[in-house]
Design a protein around this motif. Structure first.
Motif, mmCIF file in Angstrom:
data_model
loop_
_atom_site.group_PDB
_atom_site.id
_atom_site.type_symbol
_atom_site.label_atom_id
_atom_site.label_comp_id
_atom_site.label_asym_id
_atom_site.label_seq_id
_atom_site.Cartn_x
_atom_site.Cartn_y
_atom_site.Cartn_z
ATOM 1 N N TYR A 13 4.046 1.448 -11.786
ATOM 2 C CA TYR A 13 3.849 0.590 -10.620
ATOM 3 C C TYR A 13 4.944 0.775 -9.558
ATOM 4 O O TYR A 13 5.111 -0.069 -8.674
ATOM 5 C CB TYR A 13 3.764 -0.875 -11.067
ATOM 6 C CG TYR A 13 2.480 -1.162 -11.809
ATOM 7 C CD1 TYR A 13 1.302 -1.455 -11.115
ATOM 8 C CD2 TYR A 13 2.418 -1.089 -13.200
ATOM 9 C CE1 TYR A 13 0.112 -1.681 -11.788
ATOM 10 C CE2 TYR A 13 1.228 -1.322 -13.881
ATOM 11 C CZ TYR A 13 0.082 -1.622 -13.170
ATOM 12 O OH TYR A 13 -1.111 -1.842 -13.833
ATOM 13 N N CYS A 14 5.652 1.899 -9.647
ATOM 14 C CA CYS A 14 6.615 2.311 -8.596
ATOM 15 C C CYS A 14 7.628 1.210 -8.285
ATOM 16 O O CYS A 14 7.936 0.942 -7.120
ATOM 17 C CB CYS A 14 5.871 2.703 -7.321
ATOM 18 S SG CYS A 14 4.589 3.940 -7.548
ATOM 19 N N MET A 15 8.185 0.598 -9.320
ATOM 20 C CA MET A 15 9.016 -0.582 -9.131
ATOM 21 C C MET A 15 10.510 -0.293 -8.994
ATOM 22 O O MET A 15 11.292 -1.211 -8.718
ATOM 23 C CB MET A 15 8.784 -1.551 -10.294
ATOM 24 C CG MET A 15 7.337 -2.023 -10.390
ATOM 25 S SD MET A 15 6.952 -2.933 -11.907
ATOM 26 C CE MET A 15 7.742 -4.495 -11.590
ATOM 27 N N THR A 16 10.908 0.969 -9.167
ATOM 28 C CA THR A 16 12.354 1.246 -9.179
ATOM 29 C C THR A 16 12.750 2.448 -8.336
ATOM 30 O O THR A 16 13.878 2.913 -8.438
ATOM 31 C CB THR A 16 12.827 1.500 -10.625
ATOM 32 O OG1 THR A 16 12.153 2.648 -11.155
ATOM 33 C CG2 THR A 16 12.559 0.298 -11.502
ATOM 34 N N LYS A 41 0.825 -1.196 0.000
ATOM 35 C CA LYS A 41 0.000 0.000 0.000
ATOM 36 C C LYS A 41 0.867 1.256 0.000
ATOM 37 O O LYS A 41 1.710 1.446 0.864
ATOM 38 C CB LYS A 41 -0.923 -0.004 1.228
ATOM 39 C CG LYS A 41 -1.968 1.089 1.210
ATOM 40 C CD LYS A 41 -2.919 0.949 2.380
ATOM 41 C CE LYS A 41 -3.990 2.020 2.343
ATOM 42 N NZ LYS A 41 -4.945 1.885 3.485
ATOM 43 N N GLY A 42 0.675 2.087 -1.012
ATOM 44 C CA GLY A 42 1.438 3.318 -1.115
ATOM 45 C C GLY A 42 2.875 3.129 -1.527
ATOM 46 O O GLY A 42 3.656 4.081 -1.523
ATOM 47 N N GLY A 43 3.253 1.894 -1.901
ATOM 48 C CA GLY A 43 4.642 1.624 -2.267
ATOM 49 C C GLY A 43 4.733 0.868 -3.573
ATOM 50 O O GLY A 43 3.922 1.048 -4.481
ATOM 51 N N MET A 44 5.730 -0.007 -3.656
ATOM 52 C CA MET A 44 5.952 -0.772 -4.874
ATOM 53 C C MET A 44 4.804 -1.745 -5.131
ATOM 54 O O MET A 44 4.306 -2.393 -4.207
ATOM 55 C CB MET A 44 7.261 -1.550 -4.777
ATOM 56 C CG MET A 44 8.500 -0.671 -4.789
ATOM 57 S SD MET A 44 10.001 -1.692 -4.757
ATOM 58 C CE MET A 44 11.253 -0.433 -5.039
ATOM 59 N N GLN A 45 4.418 -1.847 -6.392
ATOM 60 C CA GLN A 45 3.377 -2.783 -6.816
ATOM 61 C C GLN A 45 4.033 -3.839 -7.713
ATOM 62 O O GLN A 45 3.752 -3.946 -8.904
ATOM 63 C CB GLN A 45 2.270 -2.035 -7.577
ATOM 64 C CG GLN A 45 1.720 -0.829 -6.860
ATOM 65 C CD GLN A 45 0.920 -1.213 -5.621
ATOM 66 O OE1 GLN A 45 -0.066 -1.936 -5.700
ATOM 67 N NE2 GLN A 45 1.350 -0.712 -4.475
ATOM 68 N N LEU A 46 4.911 -4.628 -7.106
ATOM 69 C CA LEU A 46 5.730 -5.546 -7.893
ATOM 70 C C LEU A 46 4.910 -6.655 -8.543
ATOM 71 O O LEU A 46 5.154 -7.021 -9.699
ATOM 72 C CB LEU A 46 6.824 -6.160 -7.015
ATOM 73 C CG LEU A 46 7.928 -5.209 -6.548
ATOM 74 C CD1 LEU A 46 8.897 -5.930 -5.630
ATOM 75 C CD2 LEU A 46 8.676 -4.620 -7.736
ATOM 76 N N LEU A 47 3.953 -7.209 -7.822
ATOM 77 C CA LEU A 47 3.177 -8.313 -8.389
ATOM 78 C C LEU A 47 2.296 -7.819 -9.535
ATOM 79 O O LEU A 47 2.287 -8.405 -10.618
ATOM 80 C CB LEU A 47 2.327 -8.965 -7.304
ATOM 81 C CG LEU A 47 1.805 -10.368 -7.627
ATOM 82 C CD1 LEU A 47 2.938 -11.360 -7.794
ATOM 83 C CD2 LEU A 47 0.842 -10.858 -6.546
ATOM 84 N N SER A 48 1.581 -6.727 -9.309
ATOM 85 C CA SER A 48 0.736 -6.184 -10.369
ATOM 86 C C SER A 48 1.567 -5.665 -11.534
ATOM 87 O O SER A 48 1.200 -5.840 -12.705
ATOM 88 C CB SER A 48 -0.132 -5.046 -9.816
ATOM 89 O OG SER A 48 -1.067 -5.534 -8.889
#
Length: 575
Positions: free
Chosen positions: A421-424, A373-380
């Motif tokens: 998705y904020c992954m990096t 929540k509010g962070g990385m969305q690695l799975l999605s």
């Protein structure tokens, strides 16, 4: 059949570890698994069945966070299974990824976890979902056979077969070794996939393993210098590729590595493997089988704490072991070739392979692919990337992943999804060099937190690093919740091993290339003590280090900790 295995037939099981009788009497790993899996009165399986399921790639666990509450409610523990895939070399197609993602959400706890053996494992798979889970994975042409148990485990290799011809060759070799050393029993297919049992031929079910299987687990790694991302010397058997003009000429053979130990028992220790010679590419499979046979015939079947190959080498000596291997081969190994490793980390961000194709190395904190929540969305994020990606995904032994074979015109689309998705975002070199095992709440061996705790400790260490001007340094930090060493903490420049809730042993002095064990610095300490000790050491390091000197080398040169020269000296008192 070896004379030693033949003698086991006449040995009283009273003299051996109880697991030895269980293996022999299990009808080639079938036991009573069929009946146990059909029993819906409990979420658990019997103790004997629990041991046998490991050979099929899964462990029984329970949610330790809920133990007290459920005991108070007079309920049995919340039992479930950890399921681990057999995935030599760590490659999955986008189609396989989407299936594995779907399986995680339908039958497990909604996350995927990359392990330090370059594969996925699932947590929270309930008994009633287990067969459906395994069958769905099987439909994706993947299985869990031998991902655990007293057999050869998932074979790992330097990541990304698309980087060069040599990388593709070691990836193919990982698959070939896995196939050569795979158990032959059809128990998995009968019990979990619904295959009919064929009568007859029982004596030929395990021509390599026999009814006895191995004394303990067996791990194989393949590395291409100068990268040691697999931590090659931490494994029972290792192959170091010798490359000339882009072609692999052969492999140095290494034996006797292993990470696990037991607190308070100095006769148990981590050990780095020894180089015993060189073989041609066409000899590798025979060498792998020969090493496994020597361990099968001579490993300790009385005490499982001393049953790994590293103790066989310690007990009998490297020369003795090499002679036994050469006797199986029918020829001598050649003299070892020179090699050099310069690091055991992963590549991050965009880089090109030998053929000009683009690859993207993505950091996955402690290997856990989930949406926060509010962070990385690695799975999605990875779900959406695999829907548009034409290449494959490769897992690394540092719990990260690589999006491979991205064409130049697809880079923008992949980058947009990584950003969406904020992954990096905002990942320091220190955090990228960190690694943790699962520990609580699912691991039954955990003594302290690891995966859930290390990120917050890294937060605090990042502040210290910034204050002393080390924010661009990638000091290797690893944590485990118990001394079994799943995250290979004994190779870290800074290693933490759990002793009790909130308390850890602090180890210092590994090196960034994975070629030196660290040593105990402080025992059974809490977070304030950890921070006090490391703040002082990091300040000294910033002020006193030589140009380019790694932290692990500095603490030895500065006299903070003595160098560990061999596993048998791991517990020696400080010099």
């Amino acid at each position: 059949m070896s004379d030693i295995i033949a003698k086991l037939r006449d040995t009283s099981f009273d003299d051996l570890h109880p697991n030895e009788r269980l293996k022999v009497e299990s009808d080639y790993l079938r036991g009573k698994l069929m009946e146990d899996m059909a029993d819906r009165a409990t979420g658990a399986i019997s103790e004997d069945a629990t041991q046998l399921t490991k050979f099929h790639g899964f462990y029984q666990q329970d949610d330790r966070d809920l133990r007290s509450e459920r005991r108070h409610q007079k309920l049995e523990p919340l039992y479930s299974f950890m399921v681990r895939l057999r995935l030599p070399g760590g490659l999955v197609t986008p189609e396989q990824w989407l299936t594995l993602d779907d399986v995680a959400r339908r039958y497990a706890n909604g996350t995927l976890r990359i392990t330090t053996r370059q594969t996925f494992q699932y947590h929270g798979v309930f008994k009633e979902n287990l067969r459906s889970h395994l069958q769905a994975v099987n439909q994706a042409m993947i299985d869990t056979i031998a991902a655990c148990g007293d057999v050869n485990r998932n074979v790992i290799c330097t990541a990304n077969p698309y980087r060069s011809r040599a990388h593709r060759e070691v990836y193919d070799l990982a698959h070939a070794i896995s196939t050569r050393l795979l158990p032959r029993t059809r128990a998995y297919h009968e019990i979990f996939l619904g295959e009919e049992r064929v009568a007859g031929g029982e004596e030929e079910q395990e021509p390599l393993y026999t009814r006895h299987y191995l004394p303990r687990k067996f791990k194989v790694a393949i590395a291409i210098p100068p990268e040691n991302d697999v931590d090659l010397f931490a494994h029972d058997l290792g192959f170091i590729a010798h490359v000339e003009a882009g072609e692999i000429q052969g492999y140095n053979v290494c034996i006797g590595g292993g990470m696990g130990m037991t607190h308070g028992e100095p006769s148990t220790f981590p050990r780095l493997s020894d180089v015993i010679g060189f073989c041609r590419p066409d000899q590798v499979l025979d060498v792998a089988e020969a090493v496994l046979k020597v361990q099968r015939d001579n490993g300790d079947r009385h005490d499982r704490k001393h049953a790994r190959l590293k103790y066989t080498v310690e007990n009998y000596g490297v020369d003795w072991f090499r002679t036994k291997v050469e006797r199986h081969l029918g020829s001598a190994l050649k003299a070892a070739r020179d090699f050099h490793f310069d690091g055991n980390g992963d590549r991050y961000g965009w880089y090109q392979g030998e053929d000009g194709a683009w690859h993207y190395g993505l950091f996955v904190q402690n290997g856990r692919l989930a949406d926060t929540k509010g962070g990385m969305q690695l799975l999605s994020g990875m779900r959406e990337i695999t829907k548009v990606h034409a290449g494959d995904i490769v897992l690394t032994t540092n719990q990260n992943l690589i999006i491979t074979n991205v064409s130049a015109d697809k880079r923008h689309e992949i980058e947009a999804l990584l950003d969406r998705y904020c992954m990096t975002r905002n990942i320091s070199p220190l955090r990228k060099a960190s690694m943790a095992c699962v520990a609580f709440p699912t691991c039954g061996l955990a003594m302290a937190e690891s995966e859930r705790y290390l990120p917050s400790l890294i937060d605090k260490l990042e502040d210290v690093m910034h204050e002393v001007g080390l924010e661009q340094d990638a000091i290797n930090v690893r944590m485990t919740g118990c001394p079994n060493g799943c995250a290979r903490p004994y190779l870290a420049e800074i290693g933490f091993v759990g002793k009790a809730l909130g308390r850890y042993n602090l180890y210092l002095g590994g090196n960034p290339s994975g070629e030196r064990l660290n040593r105990l610095y402080k025992e059974n300490i809490d977070e304030p003590t950890i921070m006090n000790e490391l703040t002082t050491l990091l300040q000294r390091y910033a002020e006193e280090r030589n140009p380019g000197e790694p932290f692990g080398d500095f603490v030895i040169r500065a006299g903070v900790i003595a160098e560990t020269t061999a596993g048998r000296h791991f517990h020696d008192a400080p010099a």
